[in-house]
Enzyme design. Structure first.
Site, PDB file in Angstrom:
ATOM      1  N   ASP A  24       0.882  -1.170   0.000  1.00 49.76           N
ATOM      2  CA  ASP A  24       0.000   0.000   0.000  1.00 49.76           C
ATOM      3  C   ASP A  24       0.922   1.223   0.000  1.00 49.76           C
ATOM      4  O   ASP A  24       1.390   1.647   1.051  1.00 49.76           O
ATOM      5  CB  ASP A  24      -0.900  -0.008   1.235  1.00 49.76           C
ATOM      6  N   GLU A  68      -1.409  -1.638  -4.674  1.00 49.24           N
ATOM      7  CA  GLU A  68      -2.651  -0.909  -4.887  1.00 49.24           C
ATOM      8  C   GLU A  68      -2.415   0.183  -5.921  1.00 49.24           C
ATOM      9  O   GLU A  68      -1.414   0.900  -5.862  1.00 49.24           O
ATOM     10  CB  GLU A  68      -3.140  -0.285  -3.579  1.00 49.24           C
ATOM     11  N   ASP A 105      -2.301   1.093   7.583  1.00 49.73           N
ATOM     12  CA  ASP A 105      -1.456   0.961   6.394  1.00 49.73           C
ATOM     13  C   ASP A 105      -1.061  -0.493   6.144  1.00 49.73           C
ATOM     14  O   ASP A 105      -1.088  -0.970   5.010  1.00 49.73           O
ATOM     15  CB  ASP A 105      -0.204   1.841   6.521  1.00 49.73           C
TER      16      ASP A 105
END
Length: 168
Positions: free
Chosen positions: A12, A72, A144
């Site tokens: 991420d 992502e 996160d």
């Protein structure tokens, strides 16, 4: 060794905080390996922050013997300068596993949310809750790292479908 576990690194990306998570996928079973957050020094020059991300994620790839990676996709922000900086961070994070010879899959935020929570517009609390349910041995996972584990879970699910479709 037909059912050997595949280690998947989920990422991420962020310039301030990049979440990472590693899971082992063996058939339809998932097992938590590790997770964490890389936070480059905020006072460092931009190029050094990017280098920090590249090196830290590279170290994660090596330390956990990752086989595949997933990241992502970036969403477009209202502020073009912020979007561009996030794009740079994403590139550094994406290059790290590529330097280790890993293929890097990309998934949209809505697809990740739908794969993990069942709804494409889930919030971070719902994602963290489902990650804890799917990977109970991960313990308490912050936002996160939970998002990164969600990316890894998504990749594990979608790669399994691709493997099953290829076998049919």
């Amino acid at each position: 060794m037909a059912n050997e576990a595949t280690r998947i690194l989920g990422l991420d990306p962020g310039l301030r905080r990049t979440g990472w998570g590693v899971v082992a996928a063996e058939g339809s079973r998932l097992r938590w390996i590790a997770h964490g957050v890389v936070a480059p020094p905020e006072a460092a020059p931009f190029s050094e922050r990017l280098l920090h991300l590249l090196e830290a994620i590279g170290a994660v790839c090596a330390a956990h013997a990752c086989d595949e990676a997933a990241i992502e996709e970036v969403f477009v922000n209202m502020n073009p300068a912020s979007t561009l900086k996030l794009g740079h961070a994403r590139a550094a994070v994406m290059l790290a596993p590529a330097r280790h010879g890993l293929a890097v899959a990309e998934y949209s935020p809505n697809l990740i949310k739908k794969a993990v929570v069942g709804a494409g517009h889930a919030d971070k609390t719902q994602i963290a809750f489902m990650v804890k349910r799917l990977l109970p041995s991960a313990g308490d996972v912050k936002a996160d790292a939970a998002d990164a584990l969600a990316v890894a879970i998504t990749h594990a699910q979608l790669r399994r479908r691709a493997v099953l479709a290829g076998a049919a």
